[in-house]
Design a protein around this motif. Sequence first.
Motif, PDB file in Angstrom:
ATOM      1  N   TYR A 143       0.839  -1.195   0.000  1.00  0.00           N
ATOM      2  CA  TYR A 143       0.000   0.000   0.000  1.00  0.00           C
ATOM      3  C   TYR A 143       0.875   1.245   0.000  1.00  0.00           C
ATOM      4  O   TYR A 143       1.918   1.289   0.654  1.00  0.00           O
ATOM      5  CB  TYR A 143      -0.881   0.060   1.250  1.00  0.00           C
ATOM      6  CG  TYR A 143      -1.858  -1.060   1.418  1.00  0.00           C
ATOM      7  CD1 TYR A 143      -3.117  -1.014   0.812  1.00  0.00           C
ATOM      8  CD2 TYR A 143      -1.549  -2.180   2.199  1.00  0.00           C
ATOM      9  CE1 TYR A 143      -4.032  -2.043   0.982  1.00  0.00           C
ATOM     10  CE2 TYR A 143      -2.461  -3.209   2.370  1.00  0.00           C
ATOM     11  CZ  TYR A 143      -3.703  -3.138   1.757  1.00  0.00           C
ATOM     12  OH  TYR A 143      -4.607  -4.157   1.924  1.00  0.00           O
ATOM     13  N   TYR A 150       0.294   5.777   0.108  1.00  0.00           N
ATOM     14  CA  TYR A 150      -0.648   6.830   0.459  1.00  0.00           C
ATOM     15  C   TYR A 150      -0.144   8.120  -0.178  1.00  0.00           C
ATOM     16  O   TYR A 150       0.548   8.920   0.479  1.00  0.00           O
ATOM     17  CB  TYR A 150      -0.754   6.953   1.990  1.00  0.00           C
ATOM     18  CG  TYR A 150      -0.992   5.599   2.638  1.00  0.00           C
ATOM     19  CD1 TYR A 150      -2.272   5.130   2.873  1.00  0.00           C
ATOM     20  CD2 TYR A 150       0.086   4.750   2.944  1.00  0.00           C
ATOM     21  CE1 TYR A 150      -2.496   3.866   3.421  1.00  0.00           C
ATOM     22  CE2 TYR A 150      -0.122   3.493   3.483  1.00  0.00           C
ATOM     23  CZ  TYR A 150      -1.408   3.058   3.721  1.00  0.00           C
ATOM     24  OH  TYR A 150      -1.616   1.798   4.255  1.00  0.00           O
ATOM     25  N   GLN A 158      -3.674   3.290  -1.456  1.00  0.00           N
ATOM     26  CA  GLN A 158      -3.769   2.710  -2.789  1.00  0.00           C
ATOM     27  C   GLN A 158      -3.093   1.345  -2.777  1.00  0.00           C
ATOM     28  O   GLN A 158      -1.877   1.249  -2.577  1.00  0.00           O
ATOM     29  CB  GLN A 158      -3.079   3.622  -3.810  1.00  0.00           C
ATOM     30  CG  GLN A 158      -3.068   3.081  -5.222  1.00  0.00           C
ATOM     31  CD  GLN A 158      -2.286   3.956  -6.183  1.00  0.00           C
ATOM     32  OE1 GLN A 158      -1.503   4.820  -5.775  1.00  0.00           O
ATOM     33  NE2 GLN A 158      -2.487   3.751  -7.483  1.00  0.00           N
ATOM     34  N   LEU A 213      -1.291  -1.929  -4.230  1.00  0.00           N
ATOM     35  CA  LEU A 213      -0.387  -2.116  -5.362  1.00  0.00           C
ATOM     36  C   LEU A 213      -0.047  -3.591  -5.506  1.00  0.00           C
ATOM     37  O   LEU A 213      -0.085  -4.348  -4.540  1.00  0.00           O
ATOM     38  CB  LEU A 213       0.906  -1.326  -5.154  1.00  0.00           C
ATOM     39  CG  LEU A 213       0.771   0.182  -4.938  1.00  0.00           C
ATOM     40  CD1 LEU A 213       2.098   0.758  -4.447  1.00  0.00           C
ATOM     41  CD2 LEU A 213       0.329   0.880  -6.223  1.00  0.00           C
ATOM     42  N   THR A 244      -9.637   9.593  -0.739  1.00  0.00           N
ATOM     43  CA  THR A 244      -8.641   8.626  -1.200  1.00  0.00           C
ATOM     44  C   THR A 244      -7.656   9.315  -2.143  1.00  0.00           C
ATOM     45  O   THR A 244      -7.939  10.392  -2.682  1.00  0.00           O
ATOM     46  CB  THR A 244      -9.297   7.449  -1.943  1.00  0.00           C
ATOM     47  OG1 THR A 244      -9.960   7.945  -3.115  1.00  0.00           O
ATOM     48  CG2 THR A 244     -10.308   6.731  -1.057  1.00  0.00           C
ATOM     49  N   SER A 245      -6.506   8.686  -2.326  1.00  0.00           N
ATOM     50  CA  SER A 245      -5.526   9.212  -3.281  1.00  0.00           C
ATOM     51  C   SER A 245      -4.868   8.068  -4.025  1.00  0.00           C
ATOM     52  O   SER A 245      -4.758   6.952  -3.511  1.00  0.00           O
ATOM     53  CB  SER A 245      -4.482  10.077  -2.573  1.00  0.00           C
ATOM     54  OG  SER A 245      -3.759   9.330  -1.603  1.00  0.00           O
ATOM     55  N   GLU A 246      -4.450   8.358  -5.234  1.00  0.00           N
ATOM     56  CA  GLU A 246      -3.799   7.352  -6.070  1.00  0.00           C
ATOM     57  C   GLU A 246      -2.783   8.047  -6.960  1.00  0.00           C
ATOM     58  O   GLU A 246      -2.886   9.265  -7.205  1.00  0.00           O
ATOM     59  CB  GLU A 246      -4.839   6.624  -6.924  1.00  0.00           C
ATOM     60  CG  GLU A 246      -5.596   7.547  -7.849  1.00  0.00           C
ATOM     61  CD  GLU A 246      -6.957   7.020  -8.263  1.00  0.00           C
ATOM     62  OE1 GLU A 246      -7.179   6.933  -9.481  1.00  0.00           O
ATOM     63  OE2 GLU A 246      -7.778   6.719  -7.374  1.00  0.00           O
ATOM     64  N   CYS A 247      -1.811   7.315  -7.429  1.00  0.00           N
ATOM     65  CA  CYS A 247      -0.772   7.896  -8.271  1.00  0.00           C
ATOM     66  C   CYS A 247      -0.434   6.897  -9.368  1.00  0.00           C
ATOM     67  O   CYS A 247       0.402   6.019  -9.183  1.00  0.00           O
ATOM     68  CB  CYS A 247       0.466   8.228  -7.442  1.00  0.00           C
ATOM     69  SG  CYS A 247       1.706   9.174  -8.353  1.00  0.00           S
ATOM     70  N   ASP A 248      -1.098   7.024 -10.497  1.00  0.00           N
ATOM     71  CA  ASP A 248      -0.899   6.093 -11.605  1.00  0.00           C
ATOM     72  C   ASP A 248      -0.477   6.778 -12.896  1.00  0.00           C
ATOM     73  O   ASP A 248      -0.113   6.121 -13.859  1.00  0.00           O
ATOM     74  CB  ASP A 248      -2.197   5.306 -11.871  1.00  0.00           C
ATOM     75  CG  ASP A 248      -2.551   4.386 -10.713  1.00  0.00           C
ATOM     76  OD1 ASP A 248      -1.628   3.778 -10.148  1.00  0.00           O
ATOM     77  OD2 ASP A 248      -3.737   4.311 -10.359  1.00  0.00           O
ATOM     78  N   PRO A 272      -0.365  12.864  -8.115  1.00  0.00           N
ATOM     79  CA  PRO A 272      -1.479  12.063  -7.606  1.00  0.00           C
ATOM     80  C   PRO A 272      -2.841  12.684  -7.905  1.00  0.00           C
ATOM     81  O   PRO A 272      -2.962  13.899  -8.124  1.00  0.00           O
ATOM     82  CB  PRO A 272      -1.240  12.041  -6.086  1.00  0.00           C
ATOM     83  CG  PRO A 272       0.176  12.421  -5.902  1.00  0.00           C
ATOM     84  CD  PRO A 272       0.497  13.347  -7.026  1.00  0.00           C
TER      85      PRO A 272
END
Length: 244
Positions: A15, A17, A25, A27, A71-75, A81
């Motif tokens: 995970y 953050y 997030q 992974l 929530t947060s994500e970085c893709d 993010p």
Amino acid sequence: MPHQGTPVGRVHALYRYPVKSTSGQPLVTAAVTSSGLEHDRRWAVYTHDGGIASGKRTRRFRPVPGLLDWTSECDGPDGVPLLRSPAGVPYRVDDPAASEALTAGLGQELTLREGTTLQHHDESPLHLVTTSSLAALADLLGGAIDERRFRPNIVLDTGSAPLFLDRNWAGVELAIGDDVVVTVDAGMPRCTMIDQPQAGTAAGPRALKALSVHNGVEFGVQARADRSGVVSVGDLVTLRGTAS
């Protein structure tokens, strides 16, 4: 040699953050650096007095109720993010609209900032939890407990026997997969955040009180990377050195 030592299990979950104190997030694969998992807690929410938004109050941190519902994500390829509101509305964290949405949604002046020399993590760059410790706490609480409540970076599958296994790991090295070696520094001190609900995770039974009685208010361990690389779910984990 990465696999020298005593096998202790495999990577069960990963995970990060991207925005501190938002929900994590999951992974399948993650890059591990001296600063922790790549993009982990790179951004944070700041209050009007310069404090870092969190679930607790200290010299550095300020409680901001409701932030864990975001929530947060970085893709993306640019590494910026996305922050998502509880309703699922996405905002790039470098867009002023993201800070405006937080301010409106949480009822106080809030600003997103990228980390510089000031680290956003609480105690250490990496946080590890084992399934053995999760099982031990579940026994104390009388039911299964969601690992996400403890906001780990790496969950190690060390079996289902209920035992606070990692509390004896201070000072040992863990080799994870083919590349990464981390040193375990100490147990992770816990706070009220583990008893707060977050996006997708109910609070459940009170864990902090049980840990204060049975495990010195600690759960999981702090760690730092001695050798960077890539880790994946399913990677073998071996222990080097002697557990205390």
